[in-house]
Scaffold this motif. Structure first.
Motif, short mmCIF file in Angstrom:
data_model
loop_
_atom_site.label_atom_id
_atom_site.label_comp_id
_atom_site.label_asym_id
_atom_site.label_seq_id
_atom_site.Cartn_x
_atom_site.Cartn_y
_atom_site.Cartn_z
N THR A 247 13.23 -34.48 -6.96
CA THR A 247 14.35 -34.66 -6.02
C THR A 247 15.22 -35.87 -6.33
O THR A 247 16.27 -36.04 -5.71
N VAL A 248 14.80 -36.72 -7.28
CA VAL A 248 15.56 -37.93 -7.60
C VAL A 248 16.82 -37.56 -8.37
O VAL A 248 16.75 -36.96 -9.45
N ARG A 249 17.97 -37.93 -7.82
CA ARG A 249 19.24 -37.63 -8.49
C ARG A 249 19.94 -38.86 -9.01
O ARG A 249 20.93 -38.76 -9.74
N GLN A 250 19.43 -40.05 -8.65
CA GLN A 250 20.01 -41.28 -9.19
C GLN A 250 18.95 -42.36 -9.29
O GLN A 250 18.16 -42.55 -8.34
N ILE A 251 18.90 -43.05 -10.42
CA ILE A 251 17.99 -44.17 -10.63
C ILE A 251 18.84 -45.41 -10.88
O ILE A 251 19.73 -45.41 -11.73
N ILE A 252 18.56 -46.46 -10.12
CA ILE A 252 19.31 -47.71 -10.23
C ILE A 252 18.34 -48.82 -10.64
O ILE A 252 17.41 -49.15 -9.89
N VAL A 253 18.53 -49.37 -11.82
CA VAL A 253 17.67 -50.44 -12.34
C VAL A 253 18.13 -51.76 -11.73
O VAL A 253 19.32 -52.11 -11.78
N LEU A 254 17.19 -52.50 -11.16
CA LEU A 254 17.54 -53.63 -10.30
C LEU A 254 18.23 -54.79 -11.02
O LEU A 254 19.19 -55.36 -10.49
N ASN A 255 17.76 -55.20 -12.18
CA ASN A 255 18.32 -56.39 -12.81
C ASN A 255 19.53 -56.12 -13.68
O ASN A 255 20.15 -57.06 -14.18
N SER A 256 19.88 -54.87 -13.87
CA SER A 256 21.03 -54.58 -14.73
C SER A 256 22.09 -53.77 -13.99
O SER A 256 23.22 -54.23 -13.79
N ILE A 257 21.74 -52.57 -13.56
CA ILE A 257 22.72 -51.70 -12.92
C ILE A 257 22.98 -52.11 -11.48
O ILE A 257 24.13 -52.08 -11.00
N TYR A 258 21.94 -52.52 -10.76
CA TYR A 258 22.06 -52.76 -9.32
C TYR A 258 23.16 -53.76 -8.93
O TYR A 258 23.97 -53.45 -8.03
N PRO A 259 23.23 -54.96 -9.52
CA PRO A 259 24.27 -55.90 -9.08
C PRO A 259 25.68 -55.34 -9.21
O PRO A 259 26.52 -55.53 -8.32
N LYS A 260 25.97 -54.65 -10.32
CA LYS A 260 27.31 -54.07 -10.52
C LYS A 260 27.56 -52.95 -9.51
O LYS A 260 28.65 -52.83 -8.95
N TRP A 261 26.55 -52.12 -9.29
CA TRP A 261 26.68 -51.02 -8.32
C TRP A 261 26.93 -51.56 -6.92
O TRP A 261 27.83 -51.11 -6.22
N ARG A 262 26.13 -52.54 -6.53
CA ARG A 262 26.26 -53.12 -5.18
C ARG A 262 27.60 -53.82 -5.00
O ARG A 262 28.30 -53.62 -4.01
N ASP A 263 27.97 -54.65 -5.97
CA ASP A 263 29.16 -55.49 -5.81
C ASP A 263 30.46 -54.70 -5.90
O ASP A 263 31.53 -55.24 -5.57
N ALA A 264 30.39 -53.45 -6.32
CA ALA A 264 31.59 -52.60 -6.34
C ALA A 264 31.89 -51.99 -4.97
O ALA A 264 32.93 -51.36 -4.79
N GLN A 265 30.98 -52.23 -4.00
CA GLN A 265 31.13 -51.63 -2.67
C GLN A 265 31.77 -52.61 -1.69
O GLN A 265 31.64 -53.83 -1.84
N PRO A 266 32.46 -52.11 -0.66
CA PRO A 266 33.05 -53.00 0.36
C PRO A 266 31.99 -53.74 1.16
O PRO A 266 30.87 -53.23 1.35
N ARG A 267 32.34 -54.93 1.64
CA ARG A 267 31.39 -55.76 2.39
C ARG A 267 31.40 -55.46 3.88
O ARG A 267 30.61 -56.03 4.63
N SER A 268 32.26 -54.58 4.32
CA SER A 268 32.35 -54.25 5.74
C SER A 268 31.17 -53.41 6.18
O SER A 268 30.63 -52.61 5.42
N ASP A 269 30.76 -53.59 7.43
CA ASP A 269 29.66 -52.82 8.00
C ASP A 269 30.08 -51.36 8.15
O ASP A 269 31.14 -51.08 8.71
#
Length: 282
Positions: free
Chosen positions: A134-156
């Motif tokens: 069922t896994v459709r996306q894998i996000i590696v924490l020390n490489s992909i994660y920061p870029k993935w997270r920081d591309a998102q808006p900071r609003s709740d």
């Protein structure tokens, strides 16, 4: 999206997502987490978890979807836990000590859609990737994660979260068979206890050495955030490191099982280490 004028609601906290919203308004610059020299304020943790939530929603995660994390302890765990809760997803912390077949079982049993993986576990996941149905996306924490997270808006994202929503699904050790999933709702966390017992305050410093895939780790961590204190997260329990952290950072609270206490007491020259700040061991 949620916007705040800084006013604090008087109603009791009923979900773990409310913890950050209130703390970010009350004491935004107070330190929430410390991990290997990286400190995160309550306001920053609130914003980081917002980014995780927005990223999950953009990925197609829906309410009650399962997301999983396989890694040793880190401050990132709380970003994903709280971001997942804001997206109304359910975090499944995978026991980092399990064998590959057991890891695959837990991921599949939970019907995990998004998997966050620490660098140390990338090779293990690669060996079982074709078994993760069922896994459709894998996000590696020390490489992909920061870029993935920081591309998102900071609003709740402002999704309605109920105390009855499941927010965590923990797995048992599986000593007599396959691990079994145990679902915890927001209401299962004794959030009011922190206010009721008045035992912890924002002046406290917590040492968190219990594994975050266990209720003793994640539960204590959530209650620490509820109290508004600073939590020092250890990647894993090492007796000498735990003792030095208590001494150096003047920790006042910690959760330790008997085996951990015995290991610390067996450390060389422990009688010379200043542990006078420690006032409570759970």
């Amino acid at each position: 999206m949620i916007e705040s004028d800084g006013a604090l609601p008087s109603t009791p906290v009923q979900t773990i997502v409310e913890i950050l919203r209130r703390s970010a308004a009350r004491t935004p610059e107070a330190m929430a987490l410390s991990f290997e020299g990286r400190e995160t304020s309550y306001r920053a943790l609130d914003e980081l978890s917002n980014q995780v939530a927005n990223g999950l929603v953009a990925t197609g995660v829906r309410p009650a979807s399962r997301i999983a994390i396989l890694d040793k302890n880190s401050d990132i765990f709380f970003q994903i836990l709280l971001g997942g809760a804001k997206a109304r997803a359910v975090l499944v912390p995978i026991n980092a000590r399990l064998a590959p077949p057991e890891i695959a079982f837990a991921i599949n049993d939970a019907q995990t859609e998004v998997l966050f993986v620490g660098d140390a576990f990338v090779e293990i996941i690669a060996t079982i990737r074709d078994q993760l149905d069922t896994v459709r996306q894998i996000i590696v924490l020390n490489s992909i994660y920061p870029k993935w997270r920081d591309a998102q808006p900071r609003s709740d994202p402002g999704l309605p979260v109920s105390p009855d929503d499941v927010c965590v699904q923990l797995y048992t050790s599986g000593t007599t068979g396959y691990p079994k999933g145990v679902q915890l709702s927001h209401a299962n966390f004794p959030l009011q206890a922190v206010d009721d017992w008045k035992a912890w305050s924002s002046d406290d410093v917590m040492l968190l050495a219990m594994p975050l895939f266990h209720i003793a780790g994640v539960g204590t961590g959530v209650l620490g955030l509820m109290a508004g204190l600073k939590t020092i997260v250890l990647r894993e329990f090492v007796p000498s490191q735990a003792l030095e952290t208590i001494r150096r950072d003047r920790a006042t609270i910690t959760f330790l099982v008997p085996a951990m206490l015995l290991a610390m007491l067996a450390e060389r020259n422990i009688e010379k280490i200043d542990l006078s700040s420690l006032r409570q061991v759970l």
